[in-house]
Design a protein around this motif. Structure first.
Motif, PDB file in Angstrom:
ATOM      1  N   SER A  82       0.910  -1.007  -0.224  1.00 16.86           N
ATOM      2  CA  SER A  82       0.639  -0.163  -0.295  1.00 16.86           C
ATOM      3  C   SER A  82       1.154   1.391   0.160  1.00 16.86           C
ATOM      4  O   SER A  82       1.040   2.272  -0.766  1.00 16.86           O
ATOM      5  CB  SER A  82      -1.020  -0.069   1.144  1.00 16.86           C
TER       6      SER A  82
ATOM      7  N   GLY B  65       1.500   3.934  -3.102  1.00 18.76           N
ATOM      8  CA  GLY B  65       0.498   5.370  -2.481  1.00 18.76           C
ATOM      9  C   GLY B  65       2.089   5.771  -3.577  1.00 18.76           C
ATOM     10  O   GLY B  65       1.886   7.203  -4.032  1.00 18.76           O
TER      11      GLY B  65
ATOM     12  N   ARG C 265       1.604   5.677  -7.172  1.00 15.88           N
ATOM     13  CA  ARG C 265       1.519   6.765  -7.876  1.00 15.88           C
ATOM     14  C   ARG C 265       1.324   8.598  -7.557  1.00 15.88           C
ATOM     15  O   ARG C 265       1.281   9.455  -8.468  1.00 15.88           O
ATOM     16  CB  ARG C 265      -0.614   6.450  -7.039  1.00 15.88           C
ATOM     17  N   LYS C 266       1.769   8.443  -6.375  1.00 15.64           N
ATOM     18  CA  LYS C 266       2.388   9.846  -5.634  1.00 15.64           C
ATOM     19  C   LYS C 266       3.402  10.506  -6.283  1.00 15.64           C
ATOM     20  O   LYS C 266       3.253  12.035  -7.389  1.00 15.64           O
ATOM     21  CB  LYS C 266       2.290  10.305  -4.448  1.00 15.64           C
TER      22      LYS C 266
END
Length: 218
Positions: free
Chosen positions: A61, A65, A68-69
């Protein structure tokens, strides 16, 4: 269970019985130690597996994240974007959009609510709108759709089509996913179309059973 040997003495039989009892006791104690060991080890193993699973999920996760960021950080977002250009004949065009996002990998702009205006400043303006689209500056193309609406301010004719491809170097607009047209003279439908000369000339084409069909107003 075997029958006692009549040739053995009572003392010998007693000795054998004691030996069997002792052996059975040793086996029972060995099983008992294994059971006790498993009772201590199994909970630890279960906790390690559960902890490892939770750690892996949290790790993935966090990594997802972060990825993706990082991807979002590399994107360039523009609100009320406006791109100005000029075709090879010096005719200007404008590509506007409610929003635009530049893909860092391809360099293309993803358009939200695009509006294309061809031949700005001229006598006629061809306006093309859609729900979304893609602007490829390198290939000099704008592909928009769905729900494409093409209107020609000079003739009053309008087209509805799922997709339109604009060559920004020539100003030619093409579509091959069907088109419905309405105007002062009537209606028509075709399989594909080509808009040339900034809307001065429109060609409709059919293929197979999908012929060009039209209705002329009385």
């Amino acid at each position: 269970m075997t029958a006692p040997d009549p040739t053995q003495t009572p003392e010998a039989r007693d000795s054998q019985d004691e030996a069997r009892v002792a052996a059975a006791g040793r086996r029972w104690r060995q099983r008992s130690r294994r059971v006790q060991m498993l009772r201590r080890v199994l909970p630890v193993v279960i906790l390690l597996i559960a902890g490892g699973t939770v750690t892996w999920v949290v790790y993935r996760s966090v990594i997802s994240g972060a990825e993706r960021k990082a991807g979002q950080d590399q994107e360039i977002r523009l609100d009320r974007a406006m791109f100005h250009g000029q075709d090879d004949q010096g005719r200007r065009f404008v590509i506007g959009a409610e929003g635009a996002v530049r893909d860092p990998d391809t360099g293309r702009f993803r358009l939200v609510g695009p509006v294309l205006r061809l031949n700005l400043g001229g006598r006629k303006v061809t306006e093309i709108t859609a729900d979304g689209g893609t602007y490829d500056q390198v290939a000099k193309t704008v592909t928009i759709g769905p729900n494409v609406r093409i209107s020609d301010g000079g003739s009053g004719f309008s087209l509805a089509t799922p997709e339109a491809v604009v060559d920004t170097s020539t100003g030619i607009v093409t579509g091959s996913k069907g088109v419905q047209g309405t105007g002062p003279l009537g209606t028509l439908s075709a399989s594909s179309y080509v808009i040339r000369d900034q809307g001065e000339r429109i060609e409709f084409r059919g293929s197979g059973d999908n012929k060009v069909r039209g209705t002329i107003n009385p």
